[in-house]
Structure formats: structure tokens, C-alpha cells
Design a protein around this motif. Structure first.
Motif, PDB file in Angstrom:
ATOM      1  N   PHE A  83      67.716 -78.865  70.100  1.00 14.46           N
ATOM      2  CA  PHE A  83      66.142 -79.360  70.053  1.00 14.46           C
ATOM      3  C   PHE A  83      65.544 -79.597  71.224  1.00 14.46           C
ATOM      4  N   VAL A  84      66.354 -80.149  72.246  1.00 16.06           N
ATOM      5  CA  VAL A  84      66.108 -80.246  73.558  1.00 16.06           C
ATOM      6  C   VAL A  84      65.727 -78.907  74.426  1.00 16.06           C
ATOM      7  N   PHE A  85      66.494 -78.037  73.983  1.00 15.86           N
ATOM      8  CA  PHE A  85      66.351 -76.608  74.538  1.00 15.86           C
ATOM      9  C   PHE A  85      65.074 -76.026  73.982  1.00 15.86           C
ATOM     10  N   MET A  86      64.806 -76.199  72.554  1.00 20.61           N
ATOM     11  CA  MET A  86      63.691 -75.444  71.876  1.00 20.61           C
ATOM     12  C   MET A  86      62.308 -76.482  72.394  1.00 20.61           C
ATOM     13  N   THR A  87      62.599 -77.543  72.596  1.00 26.74           N
ATOM     14  CA  THR A  87      61.294 -78.292  73.218  1.00 26.74           C
ATOM     15  C   THR A  87      60.799 -77.779  74.666  1.00 26.74           C
ATOM     16  N   LYS A  88      61.907 -77.285  75.144  1.00 27.53           N
ATOM     17  CA  LYS A  88      61.638 -76.796  76.695  1.00 27.53           C
ATOM     18  C   LYS A  88      61.143 -75.409  76.638  1.00 27.53           C
ATOM     19  N   VAL A  89      61.344 -74.722  75.537  1.00 27.36           N
ATOM     20  CA  VAL A  89      61.008 -73.245  75.266  1.00 27.36           C
ATOM     21  C   VAL A  89      59.503 -73.616  75.113  1.00 27.36           C
ATOM     22  N   GLY A  90      58.882 -74.593  74.590  1.00 30.38           N
ATOM     23  CA  GLY A  90      57.412 -74.800  74.289  1.00 30.38           C
ATOM     24  C   GLY A  90      56.794 -75.565  75.318  1.00 30.38           C
ATOM     25  N   ASP A  91      57.620 -75.558  76.647  1.00 30.15           N
ATOM     26  CA  ASP A  91      56.808 -76.287  77.749  1.00 30.15           C
ATOM     27  C   ASP A  91      56.383 -75.108  78.795  1.00 30.15           C
ATOM     28  N   PHE A  92      55.551 -75.595  79.649  1.00 26.69           N
ATOM     29  CA  PHE A  92      54.920 -74.724  80.653  1.00 26.69           C
ATOM     30  C   PHE A  92      55.803 -73.623  81.268  1.00 26.69           C
TER      31      PHE A  92
END
Length: 243
Positions: A83-92
Motif C-alpha cells: 500500500f505504500v507502493f500504491m500510494t506512491k503510484v498516486g503521487d506526483f
């Protein structure tokens, strides 16, 4: 007599519409999509307003707490990494990488930039409007432990809104591409999974209420269908020989 008059009137209306639409056979798909998009935009705006009006109610607070407790009960090291990886996918930077790959595919495979420009515009509109909505609504973040750093306000979720807008628009484009149906189904399923995972990641990591995610999804969906409406209206006017 009345029944006969009514039947004749309906028949005339039917013949009139058939005659009119027959001259616009090439535009009909764009017209239908634009009408459907307009209906969804209006409905989604109404739903977003209703959800926003309930943010301070005890019922919504209770639902947020229960859903959050349920989601974080599944915390494990492996799931946290995911989920940390997925939240980074949704970052700039995540979108920058995705857009670069998307640009290369569009340039090499489809030989056109139109879809990249359209998708980028949808993302920019969603991101900019999210910042304005956050300031206007002014909802604080959840008081639980944050597993990633956050600096902005809570509602609606920028990650959920941008994911729904960008990847949701890509889903729409996939439905229009003439590609193998199994590949198309796989792409749509993958994009839907990304949207869902980015939203859940924000609850799992303790930085958003579930209602923030719901609000972000609805607001993102508004931009998806609003842009679909505009882009299809542009196609209608571009194909009009009188313009």
C-alpha cells in the motif's frame, strides 16, 4: 378519435427524429455518449454535495471509524509495503512515470498524442480542483497514526480523486480502442484495481477517512465524464461540414 390522433402525433415525431438523425449517422455515437456523460455529471455533482453535507454528522463519523478499524486490522509488513507502493503510484512522481510510459506507447503504437494530452488535461483539472475543494471544505486528517507523511487537508482525497480521474479516463479510452477483447478486459481490470488500491491505501495508512476516499472518487468521476462530454462535443462540431 383521440387515440387515432395520438398515434398519428407519435408517428410524426418518430419520423421527424429518424429523418434528423439519419443525416447525422456519423455523429450519433458522439451525441449519445455526450448525453450519457451529462446525466452522470449532474448526478455525481448532486451525490458529492449530499456527501459533503453529511461530513459532520455522527452517523458518517461512526461509519468512518468502523470501516477504518476494519481496514487497518489487516496490517502486515507485506501489505504495508504494497500500500505504500500504491500510494506512491498516486503521487506526483508516480504519475510522471506513468505519463512517460503512456506517451511512449502512444507515440510508437498509436502514432498520435491526442489521447495523452486529453488524459493529462483530466489529471491537471482534477488535481487543481482538489486543492481548491480541500481549502473550501477544510476537513482535518484522521487523528490516528499516519504511516506516511501528509501536509494538506483531508476532504476530498487527492489521491482518490486523481486516480479516478486519470485511470478512469484511461478505462474510457480502452473501451474505444480496437484491440483484442481479452487484452482490453485485462487492461480495464488492471486500471480498476489501481484505482481501488490507491484509495484503500490512504485508509490503510491512516491518512484519510473512508468518506474522503468516497468524495474523491465521486469528484474524480465528475471530471472523467465532464471531459468525455466536452471531447465528444468537440468531435461533433469538428465533423460538422457547416463549421
Amino acid at each position: 378519435m383521440m387515440r387515432k390522433t395520438l398515434i398519428e402525433f407519435i408517428s410524426r415525431i418518430r419520423d421527424f427524429l429518424l429523418k434528423k438523425f439519419k443525416a447525422y449517422d456519423d455523429k450519433l455515437p458522439y451525441i449519445i455518449i455526450a448525453i450519457i456523460a451529462l446525466i452522470i455529471v449532474v448526478s455525481s455533482i448532486n451525490l458529492f454535495i449530499e456527501l459533503t453535507d453529511t461530513l459532520k454528522t455522527d452517523m458518517l463519523a461512526s461509519m468512518d471509524d468502523k470501516i477504518t478499524e476494519y481496514v487497518i486490522s489487516f496490517r502486515t509488513p507485506a501489505l504495508t509495503d504494497f500500500f505504500v507502493f500504491m500510494t506512491k503510484v498516486g503521487d506526483f512522481y508516480g504519475y510522471l512515470i506513468v505519463l512517460t510510459i503512456y506517451f511512449l506507447i502512444s507515440r510508437l503504437v498509436f502514432k498520435r498524442w491526442k489521447y495523452v494530452l486529453q488524459s493529462t488535461l483530466v489529471l491537471i483539472l482534477a488535481s487543481a480542483s482538489n486543492m481548491m475543494l480541500k481549502r473550501f471544505i477544510n476537513r482535518a486528517r484522521p487523528g490516528i497514526e499516519h504511516m506516511v507523511s501528509v501536509e494538506t487537508l483531508s476532504y476530498p482525497s487527492g489521491h482518490a480523486m486523481s486516480a479516478m480521474a486519470f485511470y478512469g479516463f484511461l478505462i474510457y479510452l480502452c473501451t474505444r480502442f480496437r484491440i483484442n477483447k481479452f487484452l482490453k478486459t485485462g487492461l480495464i481490470a488492471m486500471l480498476a484495481f489501481i484505482i481501488l488500491s490507491i484509495g484503500i491505501s490512504r485508509i490503510y495508512l491512516g491518512v484519510h477517512f473512508p468518506s474522503d476516499i468516497a468524495g474523491g472518487y465521486i469528484a474524480g468521476l465528475i471530471w472523467v465524464f465532464f471531459c468525455i462530454l466536452i471531447f465528444n462535443l468537440i468531435e461533433i462540431f469538428r465533423s460538422d461540414p457547416k463549421t
